[in-house]
Each structure stands twice: as C-alpha cells, then as structure tokens.
Design a protein around this motif. Structure first.
Motif, PDB file in Angstrom:
ATOM      1  N   UNK A 246       0.840  -1.196   0.000  1.00 56.17           N
ATOM      2  CA  UNK A 246       0.000   0.000   0.000  1.00 56.17           C
ATOM      3  C   UNK A 246       0.877   1.248   0.000  1.00 56.17           C
ATOM      4  N   UNK A 247       0.418   2.263  -0.718  1.00 55.72           N
ATOM      5  CA  UNK A 247       1.121   3.545  -0.777  1.00 55.72           C
ATOM      6  C   UNK A 247       0.140   4.668  -0.486  1.00 55.72           C
ATOM      7  N   UNK A 248      -0.667   4.470   0.557  1.00 55.16           N
ATOM      8  CA  UNK A 248      -1.719   5.417   0.893  1.00 55.16           C
ATOM      9  C   UNK A 248      -3.080   4.810   0.627  1.00 55.16           C
ATOM     10  N   UNK A 249      -4.107   5.545   0.953  1.00 52.63           N
ATOM     11  CA  UNK A 249      -5.473   5.054   0.806  1.00 52.63           C
ATOM     12  C   UNK A 249      -5.812   4.855  -0.661  1.00 52.63           C
ATOM     13  N   UNK A 250      -6.152   3.618  -1.039  1.00 53.18           N
ATOM     14  CA  UNK A 250      -6.573   3.334  -2.395  1.00 53.18           C
ATOM     15  C   UNK A 250      -5.463   3.324  -3.429  1.00 53.18           C
ATOM     16  N   UNK A 251      -4.208   3.294  -2.976  1.00 53.86           N
ATOM     17  CA  UNK A 251      -3.081   3.275  -3.901  1.00 53.86           C
ATOM     18  C   UNK A 251      -2.065   2.234  -3.450  1.00 53.86           C
ATOM     19  N   UNK A 252      -1.357   1.667  -4.423  1.00 57.61           N
ATOM     20  CA  UNK A 252      -0.305   0.719  -4.072  1.00 57.61           C
ATOM     21  C   UNK A 252       0.827   0.801  -5.078  1.00 57.61           C
ATOM     22  N   UNK A 253       1.997   0.336  -4.618  1.00 54.97           N
ATOM     23  CA  UNK A 253       3.168   0.194  -5.476  1.00 54.97           C
ATOM     24  C   UNK A 253       3.341  -1.282  -5.784  1.00 54.97           C
ATOM     25  N   UNK A 254       3.544  -1.573  -7.050  1.00 57.98           N
ATOM     26  CA  UNK A 254       3.584  -2.950  -7.541  1.00 57.98           C
ATOM     27  C   UNK A 254       4.794  -3.136  -8.447  1.00 57.98           C
TER      28      UNK A 254
END
Length: 367
Positions: A246-254
C-alpha cells in the motif's frame, strides 16, 4: 581544496552513509555525477526493512541495521526511519518447496509464522493457499535516511560536489590523481560507491572489474479504490513473480520482480514489464485497477554471487569497493557503512557490527 585523504565516487545511500562514518576521521570528498545526490537507485527505491530479503549473505547486515534505523542517535535523526508494515509471503499449490526453503533458511534468525493468507488479505483469489507472515518487516523513509547521512557528512567536515564525473584515475607516488570534468583531484584512497557504474569506475581507474551487473526493476503506482486498507502487509509471491504494498489510501506500489540486465543508465520502465506486473497482480487479488498513476524503473546492481562487495581491491592498492548492494542497499546501509569504515580505516568495528564476518563481503573472494 583539491587534495583529500579519501574520495568517494557516488552520492547515493552507499556513498553518503560511508562518507558520514569517515568524515571527521579524514578529509573526505564525495563526487556525484548527477546534479543531485541519490538520483538513481536511492531515489527510486520501494524500500522496506525485511530480514529475509536478499538471502542469508545479506541478512546479518540487515539485522544489524534494524536497531540503528529504528532508534537512531538524537543528533542523527529526531525520529525513527522505520514504520510497521509486516510481510505476507503467499503461494499456490506447487510453491511448498519455496515456502519450506524460506523457513529452513531463516527460522533460526527471523520470525516466520504460517498463516491463512486469505485471513490477512481480503480479496485474495482462492488458489493462493499458502501463507507465511514475517511480522517484523517495516517501511523505510528513504529520503529522510539519505538526507540524514548527507547532513552528518557535511557536519563532520565532508564535502559533496555534484555534477562532477570521474573521467579517469591513476596511481602515482603520492596516491591517486583523479581527472574529473572540472579538473584534477588528488587523494590517498579512492572509494568506488558508484552503484550501477561500479565496474565502469573501476575500469576508468585501471582496476579490473568484478562483474557487477545492473538489473532493471520496474515499479508502477496503481489506483485501486477497492483495496481494503492502507495498512495491509507487504505482499510477496513465494515464487518471486511480484510484490506490492500500500502507498496510501486506495493506492499501491507494484513490481513484477523483474531483473533485466541493463547498461548503467537513467533507467526507464518498459511497457511489457508494466503489463506483466498488472497481470500478475490481477491473478492474485480481485481488486479492480482504476488507473496506472505512475511508473518508473531503477537499477539494482549485483556482484556475481549477489552479496555486497566491501573492501580493498585484491590487486590495486588504496582502491576500496563499496558496491554490489543489489536491492537491499538501503535496509543494510547503517551496518554496511560501519563495517566499511572499519575495513577502510583499520579501526575496531563498531559494536553493532562486531559479530559480522567481513571477509564474506571482500572483493578478494573473486580472486
């Protein structure tokens, strides 16, 4: 001043951390070819502190760095560089051997707990039946750590010059003479902390390269409104095909966990790697992807045995390798810098790294 005791080539986390430990004991210059230090691998890292990451050769440096990152000296940072994350290693039928290897390799040093992965990761697809939780894993504030090392370096009298590249270097009776894009600099010891350019710097200095290979790693930032929460564990595929966090609410790093050999360069993501990352992510969870918001790539540089290279060259006097940190250079930076400073100065190692066998990282292992 153009005469220094030590010149370090590279101002990323490797050069900055080692420079901070050496400054005050000697006159030290860091040469950085870009206009700002940390532009390449350091500035593009999806960094976390995870003791299993990098294998058993790396684990002692990671473990020793943990307390130094968690509770830094007040004059270094007023707050911790770590924040809790955890890692959930997941797998499908057929990944049992990878799970068992991980447990066997690290069970005596790292807490690894079998879990039901679906209980920790809502939306996990049913074929993902294997789970191992590594609860001690933390995120690292990379920018804060890098800047703290540069502040300490300057406070102890070190000098950083940016936009200045090493064109060649040669040894004479008085030590090294370095030819740069802005003239000559003399020093007693030349340190190669140039990351993806480490072998290139060696060759420009008349030193045999040791086979440090840059590998491209792609990262995408996705907007995923259905993601259950922002404090999910870091999710790693046991078969090393992806990981995301996760990278914050509703975001991610993949990332698709790619390692494509690359010449040293300003790395850029390839569309095929981005597509593979998203496809592998959608194989794992049923969260719809609303948008690709960002994508980038960085170079991770590995020696042939994938362990760091710390120490004086086997054949060239006063040429010190501080390279090959792969994708784990940030999580190992505090311990590696203390160990490297001890090897370079000949002083006793700091208590934090006194139990680490330094010969395991010596460039002499390559003959």
């Amino acid at each position: 001043m153009n005469r220094f005791d030590i010149v370090i080539v590279g101002g990323g986390i490797a050069g900055a951390s080692l420079g901070a430990e050496l400054a005050g004991k000697a006159s030290v210059l860091i040469l950085e070819r870009e206009d700002s230090a940390g532009y390449h691998a350091t500035g593009r890292s999806v960094a976390f502190w995870e003791e299993t990451y990098g294998g058993r050769m790396v684990q002692p440096l990671t473990t020793a760095s943990g307390p130094l990152l968690r509770s830094p000296a007040p004059d270094f940072s007023p707050r911790s560089f770590l924040s809790p994350r955890r890692t959930l290693h997941i797998g499908r039928a057929g990944d049992e051997a990878a799970r068992d290897r991980l447990m066997e390799e690290f069970s005596d040093h790292v807490e690894l707990r079998p879990v039901d992965p679906a209980a920790l990761l809502p939306g996990l697809r049913p074929q993902w039946i294997l789970g191992l939780l590594e609860p001690a894993v933390c995120d690292i504030d990379v920018a804060a750590l890098h800047q703290a090392y540069l502040r300490r370096f300057r406070a102890r009298g070190g000098e950083l010059r940016v936009g200045l590249s090493l064109e060649s270097a040669g040894r004479g009776p008085a030590g090294w003479r370095i030819q740069t894009s802005e003239g000559a600099i003399d020093c007693g010891i030349l340190v190669n902390a140039a990351g993806a350019w480490a072998d290139d710097v060696a060759q420009r200095s008349g030193v045999a390269p040791i086979g440090i290979t840059p590998m491209r790693r792609t990262v995408v930032q996705l907007r995923v409104p259905a993601m259950p929460s922002a404090d999910l564990p870091l999710v790693m595929d046991l078969s090393a095909r992806f990981y995301f966090k996760a990278a914050g609410e509703g975001r991610l790093w993949l990332t698709p966990h790619d390692e494509e050999p690359s010449p040293p360069c300003d790395a850029a993501p390839e569309e095929l790697a981005v597509a593979e990352a998203i496809a592998r992510f959608q194989e794992a969870v049923d969260w719809p992807v609303e948008a690709v918001e960002r994508k980038w790539a960085g170079l991770r540089s590995f020696a042939p045995d994938r362990a760091p290279v710390l120490g004086f060259d086997a054949h060239t006097p006063a040429f010190f390798w501080f390279a090959g940190q792969g994708g784990f250079g940030i999580q190992t930076a505090p311990a590696a810098a203390l160990l490297g400073a001890s090897l370079l100065t000949g002083e006793a190692a700091d208590d934090a790294v006194a139990g680490i066998e330094a010969t395991a990282y010596s460039p002499r292992r390559f003959g």
